[in-house]
Design a protein around this motif. Structure first.
Motif, PDB file in Angstrom:
ATOM      1  N   ILE A  86     -96.950   2.064  91.600  1.00 30.64           N
ATOM      2  CA  ILE A  86     -95.618   2.641  91.433  1.00 30.64           C
ATOM      3  C   ILE A  86     -95.639   4.159  91.545  1.00 30.64           C
ATOM      4  O   ILE A  86     -94.982   4.760  92.391  1.00 30.64           O
ATOM      5  N   TRP A  87     -96.445   4.832  90.683  1.00 28.45           N
ATOM      6  CA  TRP A  87     -96.364   6.291  90.577  1.00 28.45           C
ATOM      7  C   TRP A  87     -97.380   7.013  91.432  1.00 28.45           C
ATOM      8  O   TRP A  87     -97.242   8.199  91.671  1.00 28.45           O
ATOM      9  N   GLU A  88     -98.412   6.337  91.887  1.00 25.18           N
ATOM     10  CA  GLU A  88     -99.461   7.032  92.608  1.00 25.18           C
ATOM     11  C   GLU A  88     -99.696   6.404  93.978  1.00 25.18           C
ATOM     12  O   GLU A  88    -100.808   6.343  94.478  1.00 25.18           O
ATOM     13  N   ARG A  89     -98.640   5.958  94.605  1.00 25.86           N
ATOM     14  CA  ARG A  89     -98.792   5.232  95.863  1.00 25.86           C
ATOM     15  C   ARG A  89     -99.402   6.085  96.961  1.00 25.86           C
ATOM     16  O   ARG A  89    -100.121   5.601  97.805  1.00 25.86           O
ATOM     17  N   ARG A 359    -104.451  20.410  78.917  1.00 33.61           N
ATOM     18  CA  ARG A 359    -103.765  19.155  79.229  1.00 33.61           C
ATOM     19  C   ARG A 359    -104.175  18.017  78.295  1.00 33.61           C
ATOM     20  O   ARG A 359    -103.353  17.159  77.959  1.00 33.61           O
ATOM     21  N   GLU A 360    -105.451  17.954  77.862  1.00 27.89           N
ATOM     22  CA  GLU A 360    -105.866  16.887  76.948  1.00 27.89           C
ATOM     23  C   GLU A 360    -105.086  16.957  75.634  1.00 27.89           C
ATOM     24  O   GLU A 360    -104.826  15.933  75.003  1.00 27.89           O
ATOM     25  N   HIS A 361    -104.714  18.165  75.250  1.00 25.42           N
ATOM     26  CA  HIS A 361    -103.945  18.344  74.020  1.00 25.42           C
ATOM     27  C   HIS A 361    -102.556  17.722  74.143  1.00 25.42           C
ATOM     28  O   HIS A 361    -102.013  17.207  73.159  1.00 25.42           O
ATOM     29  N   TYR A 362    -101.977  17.779  75.354  1.00 27.12           N
ATOM     30  CA  TYR A 362    -100.634  17.198  75.501  1.00 27.12           C
ATOM     31  C   TYR A 362    -100.696  15.671  75.463  1.00 27.12           C
ATOM     32  O   TYR A 362     -99.780  15.008  74.976  1.00 27.12           O
ATOM     33  N   ALA A 363    -101.778  15.099  75.993  1.00 28.89           N
ATOM     34  CA  ALA A 363    -101.911  13.642  75.910  1.00 28.89           C
ATOM     35  C   ALA A 363    -101.944  13.190  74.452  1.00 28.89           C
ATOM     36  O   ALA A 363    -101.277  12.217  74.066  1.00 28.89           O
ATOM     37  N   LEU A 364    -102.704  13.903  73.615  1.00 31.08           N
ATOM     38  CA  LEU A 364    -102.754  13.574  72.189  1.00 31.08           C
ATOM     39  C   LEU A 364    -101.387  13.749  71.539  1.00 31.08           C
ATOM     40  O   LEU A 364    -100.967  12.946  70.702  1.00 31.08           O
ATOM     41  N   ALA A 400     -98.178  10.724  78.853  1.00 30.73           N
ATOM     42  CA  ALA A 400     -99.501  10.802  78.234  1.00 30.73           C
ATOM     43  C   ALA A 400    -100.584  10.380  79.220  1.00 30.73           C
ATOM     44  O   ALA A 400    -101.631  11.037  79.355  1.00 30.73           O
ATOM     45  N   LEU A 401    -100.333   9.288  79.934  1.00 26.76           N
ATOM     46  CA  LEU A 401    -101.305   8.825  80.926  1.00 26.76           C
ATOM     47  C   LEU A 401    -101.444   9.822  82.075  1.00 26.76           C
ATOM     48  O   LEU A 401    -102.545  10.027  82.604  1.00 26.76           O
ATOM     49  N   SER A 402    -100.351  10.453  82.470  1.00 17.76           N
ATOM     50  CA  SER A 402    -100.415  11.434  83.558  1.00 17.76           C
ATOM     51  C   SER A 402    -101.295  12.623  83.184  1.00 17.76           C
ATOM     52  O   SER A 402    -102.041  13.143  84.022  1.00 17.76           O
ATOM     53  N   PHE A 403    -101.203  13.063  81.926  1.00 20.23           N
ATOM     54  CA  PHE A 403    -102.078  14.148  81.479  1.00 20.23           C
ATOM     55  C   PHE A 403    -103.528  13.669  81.422  1.00 20.23           C
ATOM     56  O   PHE A 403    -104.444  14.390  81.834  1.00 20.23           O
ATOM     57  N   GLU A 404    -103.741  12.478  80.923  1.00 13.10           N
ATOM     58  CA  GLU A 404    -105.103  11.960  80.818  1.00 13.10           C
ATOM     59  C   GLU A 404    -105.749  11.774  82.188  1.00 13.10           C
ATOM     60  O   GLU A 404    -106.958  11.987  82.348  1.00 13.10           O
TER      61      GLU A 404
END
Length: 435
Positions: A86-89, A359-364, A400-404
């Motif tokens: 879906i998002w990374e086609r 960016r890891e901080h935003y996922a958390l 969250a997944l996009s940042f990870e």
């Protein structure tokens, strides 16, 4: 028609040329797909009509917000499995656009498509959910249009945001000492980090652009003794912030305005913080934004620009905001690569002194907000709507997944309006912000 799930799975796998990574349960209670995988629940055949009449992300978003689609099992795992479809086609393994066109020309695929039409039922497009902002015409980022966009996102109720954000009422990436830290501690540490990067001292004048519910100006005034002006385009945020400031006994140090950054004329300021606001500015206005902040600072003044960034793409002119984000979350918002942000700040006259990627901080942070929302789900839905709560759950979990996955990042850029002959007033040692 019996076994709707099996028929849908077969159609999807024929088109994709790969096994479907999630299980499907259809409205007729039929199930198909890998055992033990998260389950995509199609509660109503109306979801298929949404996809037929608006293929792609927007059709899926409408089905999700309306409750026609749901996920059982781990939401993050389901989104992670579906991301490549879906998002990374564009960069995910799988069939190319040409391969899909060839597949759709095959007789068996045409037959499956006809079957999908039968499964979908009535040949009329369902109305979009009430939470969707209809597409608007006219130029982007006028004063009026920006105010309307901010209102769509933020004026959904302070009580709703309090459930999601927690007592800090900070709606931006926190700064985590460890994953075991509390959200409140991480948000306090972020606010203090910004104050230290800005080198705030008692008696200085701070401008907080996009002040939200007032947390940054409250921390800066209380802990560093500055006089602060916070600006927002949200009436609800401004009212909430003023109440907090009065209760803290800091009304003599802090002023909250409903004002656009382009309308400020009482400079100069010793420091400017812009935290999670520049994403709303837009590429056509960013040079004006950078120039405006530069003009508002005293010589030697510092800017802390905290901003989400996307990865560069081959054709930057072809970049467009995801339709789900544009219609349901951040109307007219745009992300830029961090290199472009740094370049435009420098073109405005700033000397960029530090860039910290967090960016890891935003996922958390996002996972904590999702947890808060899920814990208070019934109350959150009551305060806004079930559809609005579903928007936020999907948006925050997917983000969250996009940042990870390093699809997007977030950076704190520290810049100085360096005076002549060139002493920026910065300490000799990197990140010893106060000297």
């Amino acid at each position: 028609m019996a076994d709707a799930a099996g028929r849908l799975t077969k159609l999807a796998e024929e088109v994709l040329g790969a096994p479907l990574p999630v299980r499907i349960r259809a409205w007729d209670r039929s199930e198909s797909g890998p055992p033990g995988a998260p389950t995509l629940v199609i509660r109503h055949r109306r979801a298929l009509r949404r996809l037929l009449f608006k293929p792609g992300e927007l059709g899926l978003a409408r089905a999700w917000v309306a409750g026609d689609l749901d996920i059982e099992g781990d939401l993050y795992e389901a989104l992670d499995r579906l991301a490549g479809l879906i998002w990374e086609r564009s960069d995910a393994p799988g069939p190319s656009r040409a391969a899909l066109v060839r597949a759709l020309a095959r007789p068996e695929i045409r037959a499956a498509a006809r079957e999908l039409l039968l499964l979908a039922g009535a040949p009329v497009p369902p109305a979009p959910p009430a939470e969707e902002l209809r597409r608007r015409r006219g130029p982007l980022h006028t004063l009026r249009r920006d105010k309307e966009a901010i209102s769509h996102h933020y004026d959904v109720g302070n009580d709703f945001y309090a459930l999601v954000l927690g007592p800090s009422m900070v709606y931006s990436c926190a700064y985590w000492e460890s994953p075991q830290a509390t959200l409140e501690d991480a948000q306090r540490d972020k606010l203090d980090l910004i104050c230290r990067k800005l080198g705030l001292r008692e008696g200085q004048r701070l401008l907080d652009v996009g002040c939200g519910w007032g947390s940054m100006v409250l921390h800066a005034a209380r802990e560093y003794g500055v006089r602060a002006v916070g600006i927002t385009l949200s009436e609800e945020q401004a009212g909430f912030a003023r109440k907090r400031i009065a209760e803290a006994g800091l009304a003599d140090l802090i002023e909250i305005r409903v004002q656009d950054y382009r309308e400020i004329h009482d400079e100069p300021f010793d420091a400017i913080s812009s935290v999670g606001m520049a994403e709303h500015v837009g590429r056509t206005q960013y040079a004006e934004y950078a120039a405006a902040l530069y003009s508002l600072l005293k010589p030697g003044g510092r800017l802390l620009n905290h901003q989400i960034a996307r990865r560069p793409v081959v054709d930057e002119e072809a970049y467009h905001v995801d339709e789900f984000i544009d219609r349901y979350v951040f109307p007219d918002g745009e992300l830029a690569p961090v290199g472009r942000t740094v370049g435009q700040l420098e073109e405005a006259g700033f000397e960029v002194r530090d860039v910290e990627a967090i960016r890891e901080h935003y996922a958390l942070t996002l996972r904590s907000w999702v947890e808060n929302l899920e814990r208070h789900w019934d109350e959150a839905a009551r305060l806004t709507s079930v559809g609005r709560a579903r928007v936020w759950r999907l948006y925050m979990a997917a983000s969250a997944l996009s940042f990870e996955r390093n699809r997007i990042g977030v950076n704190q850029v520290l810049a100085v309006r360096t005076p002549e002959p060139g002493d920026a007033g910065m300490p000799l040692r990197a990140r010893d912000w106060t000297g």
